[in-house]
Write an enzyme that holds these catalytic residues in place. Structure first.
Site, PDB file in Angstrom:
ATOM      1  N   SER A 216       0.851  -1.187   0.000  1.00  0.00           N
ATOM      2  CA  SER A 216       0.000   0.000   0.000  1.00  0.00           C
ATOM      3  C   SER A 216       0.885   1.235   0.000  1.00  0.00           C
ATOM      4  O   SER A 216       2.054   1.166   0.392  1.00  0.00           O
ATOM      5  CB  SER A 216      -0.890   0.010   1.248  1.00  0.00           C
ATOM      6  OG  SER A 216      -1.650   1.207   1.345  1.00  0.00           O
TER       7      SER A 216
ATOM      8  N   TYR B 248      -1.840  -0.777  10.516  1.00  0.00           N
ATOM      9  CA  TYR B 248      -1.905  -1.163   9.100  1.00  0.00           C
ATOM     10  C   TYR B 248      -0.671  -0.652   8.354  1.00  0.00           C
ATOM     11  O   TYR B 248      -0.022  -1.402   7.613  1.00  0.00           O
ATOM     12  CB  TYR B 248      -3.177  -0.582   8.476  1.00  0.00           C
ATOM     13  CG  TYR B 248      -3.278  -0.744   6.982  1.00  0.00           C
ATOM     14  CD1 TYR B 248      -3.684  -1.945   6.416  1.00  0.00           C
ATOM     15  CD2 TYR B 248      -2.972   0.318   6.122  1.00  0.00           C
ATOM     16  CE1 TYR B 248      -3.792  -2.094   5.041  1.00  0.00           C
ATOM     17  CE2 TYR B 248      -3.074   0.180   4.750  1.00  0.00           C
ATOM     18  CZ  TYR B 248      -3.480  -1.022   4.207  1.00  0.00           C
ATOM     19  OH  TYR B 248      -3.578  -1.162   2.849  1.00  0.00           O
TER      20      TYR B 248
END
Length: 253
Positions: free
Chosen positions: A139, A153
């Site tokens: 990501s 995350y």
């Protein structure tokens, strides 16, 4: 041979039942690969496999034996595994002040440890053949950007890239490449669950003023999974509509 054709190859996509994983699986199938949808969600996994003309494999990336079994099943069924797209991930939102050890461990157990389990099992299965393509879904959040509520995350996604670079060095001599795609904001079920206020905020922060699609990530993954990408390993491709480029609000007008 057609350029970037995956005809005659077998690909396993973790988290392939929905969202970005489904987008990746769809593109790989269009490119000619036999596709295995490996997911803990049997209902959606079987449905996606049926639509694509692929195969469903139960998988819990938190369990090493489950990961090894998924790779072994792919090899047993097709004779070899050519491509792994390690895509499974979660992104629960919780501030650092609210977060507890269980929240941290769950996110890292799925996003980071699950990547380790799958890549290790796949690379070892690929090594005797001297060929393999592994693509990790990371990501922009963590490696490049941050967002309130996603410190766990972001840490897991940055960790994936650190893991990838060293793993790529270990397996390069065996004809196995390990790379990563780094999505920005992609309009998947998970992102939609964040609500329209969040989606509008993200569109405004992206130079194209659009959100990505799962297929956008799939096209990049398909390239890295191709024979033609043999000289690329330990690298990343950011797919974000230019989100990380602007230095000021004026650049987004």
């Amino acid at each position: 041979m057609e350029l970037f054709s995956l005809q005659g190859q077998t690909a396993l996509v973790t988290g392939g039942a929905k969202g970005i994983g489904k987008g990746i699986a769809t593109v790989l199938r269009r490119a000619g690969a036999e596709v295995i949808i490996a997911d803990i969600d049997r209902e959606h996994g079987e449905a996606t496999a049926a639509v694509l003309g692929g195969h469903y494999q139960p998988l819990d990336v938190r369990v090493q034996d489950s990961c090894r079994a998924a790779i072994a099943a792919a090899v047993a069924r097709f004779g070899a595994l050519d491509i792994l797209c390690s895509n499974t991930g979660i992104f629960p939102q919780k501030t650092l002040a609210e977060m507890n050890e269980a929240d941290w461990d769950e996110t890292h157990g799925i996003n980071l440890k699950g990547t380790f389990f799958m890549v290790q099992a796949a690379a070892e299965a690929m090594r005797p053949r001297g060929y393999g393509r592994i693509v990790i879904t990371s990501s922009i959040t963590g490696p490049v950007t941050g967002f309130p509520g996603w410190s766990h995350y972001g840490a897991s996604k940055a960790g994936q890239l650190g893991f990838m670079r060293s793993a790529a060095l270990e397996y390069a001599r065996f004809g196995i490449t390990i790379n990563a795609v780094m999505p920005g904001n992609v309009l998947s079920e998970g992102l939609q669950a964040q609500g329209e206020t969040y989606l509008a905020q993200m569109r405004a922060a992206i130079p194209t003023h659009t959100l990505g699609t799962p297929a956008d990530i799939g096209y990049a993954a398909c390239f890295l999974a191709s024979r033609e990408a043999a000289y690329i390993t330990g690298q990343t491709i950011i797919i974000d509509g230019g989100q990380i480029l602007p230095e000021s609000a004026e650049a987004l007008l």
